[in-house]
Design a protein around this motif. Structure first.
Motif, mmCIF file in Angstrom:
data_model
loop_
_atom_site.group_PDB
_atom_site.id
_atom_site.type_symbol
_atom_site.label_atom_id
_atom_site.label_comp_id
_atom_site.label_asym_id
_atom_site.label_seq_id
_atom_site.Cartn_x
_atom_site.Cartn_y
_atom_site.Cartn_z
ATOM 1 N N PHE A 176 0.821 -1.217 0.000
ATOM 2 C CA PHE A 176 0.000 0.000 0.000
ATOM 3 C C PHE A 176 0.854 1.265 0.000
ATOM 4 O O PHE A 176 0.421 2.325 0.432
ATOM 5 N N HIS B 254 -3.256 5.154 -3.929
ATOM 6 C CA HIS B 254 -4.389 4.338 -4.359
ATOM 7 C C HIS B 254 -5.679 4.840 -3.706
ATOM 8 O O HIS B 254 -5.647 5.738 -2.862
ATOM 9 N N HIS C 238 -9.750 3.222 -2.299
ATOM 10 C CA HIS C 238 -10.586 2.044 -2.058
ATOM 11 C C HIS C 238 -12.036 2.435 -2.314
ATOM 12 O O HIS C 238 -12.411 3.593 -2.127
ATOM 13 N N HIS D 282 -4.711 8.004 -1.246
ATOM 14 C CA HIS D 282 -3.849 7.886 -0.067
ATOM 15 C C HIS D 282 -2.820 6.782 -0.268
ATOM 16 O O HIS D 282 -2.907 6.003 -1.222
HETATM 17 FE FE LIG Z 1 -5.350 2.009 1.523
#
Ligand SMILES: [Fe+2]
Length: 186
Positions: free
Chosen positions: A92, A96, A98, A140
């Motif tokens: 991570f 990216h 979500h 983030h």
């Molecule tokens: Fe994340």
């Protein structure tokens, strides 16, 4: 201590530094991020399993489940001796998003969330007792450092919430990583 720094996204070296937890909460709320300080009153042995951690915080977790209608809770725990720490860290470490809203509570240790809601980057060093929400769709990344040491309770609506859509941007490389950030602000 928990710490928030706010930077223009094209000028990582320029920073507003905020250490007061109430001010951190106010600044983050402006971008839709919930931040709370909880008392992390339970000590766990390194071998404590997920059930033990969840049971210890059951009342607080139930409150969040009611408030946000979460359906899943788990515990993620990483220590410096984890054989796959580099691989897990890299997962991570690039920008990216979500599809689902998520909440994390730091039961132990530290981690940094880098939030990129607009033309600013918010670097939030979370420590034991910090609860933070990451709204669905917010850009983030997360860094746990070269020697990760944290235990987090994660709440989310669906297990698929963990699927990351990478933006393909290299912005994360332009900001201090976990170890550099700690060295600078310790
Ligand atoms: Fe994340």
């Amino acid at each position: 201590m928990s710490l928030l720094t706010i930077h223009p996204d094209h000028r990582p070296e320029q920073a507003e530094v905020i250490r007061d937890p109430e001010q951190i909460a106010e600044k983050l709320w402006e971008i839709g991020v919930l931040f709370e300080r909880w008392s992390a009153e339970h000590e766990f042995s390194p071998e404590a399993d997920q059930e033990t951690v969840i049971a210890a915080y059951r009342t607080s977790i139930d409150r969040l489940i009611d408030r946000y209608e979460f359906h899943s809770v788990d515990v993620v725990s990483l220590r410096p001796d984890h054989p796959q720490k580099a691989e897990l860290r890299s997962k991570f470490l690039s920008e990216h998003t979500h599809g689902e809203f998520e909440v994390r509570f730091f039961v132990e240790g530290k981690g940094i969330f880098y939030l990129h809601p607009d033309d600013r980057v918010y670097i939030m060093l979370c420590e034991q007792g910090d609860l933070i929400s990451i709204p669905a769709g917010i850009r983030h990344w997360f860094d746990m450092g070269e020697n990760p040491n944290f235990k987090c309770i994660r709440l989310f609506s669906t297990p698929d919430g963990w699927v990351a859509s990478f933006t393909g941007e290299t912005i994360a490389d332009q900001f201090p990583n976990f170890d550099q950030f700690l060295a600078r602000h310790a």
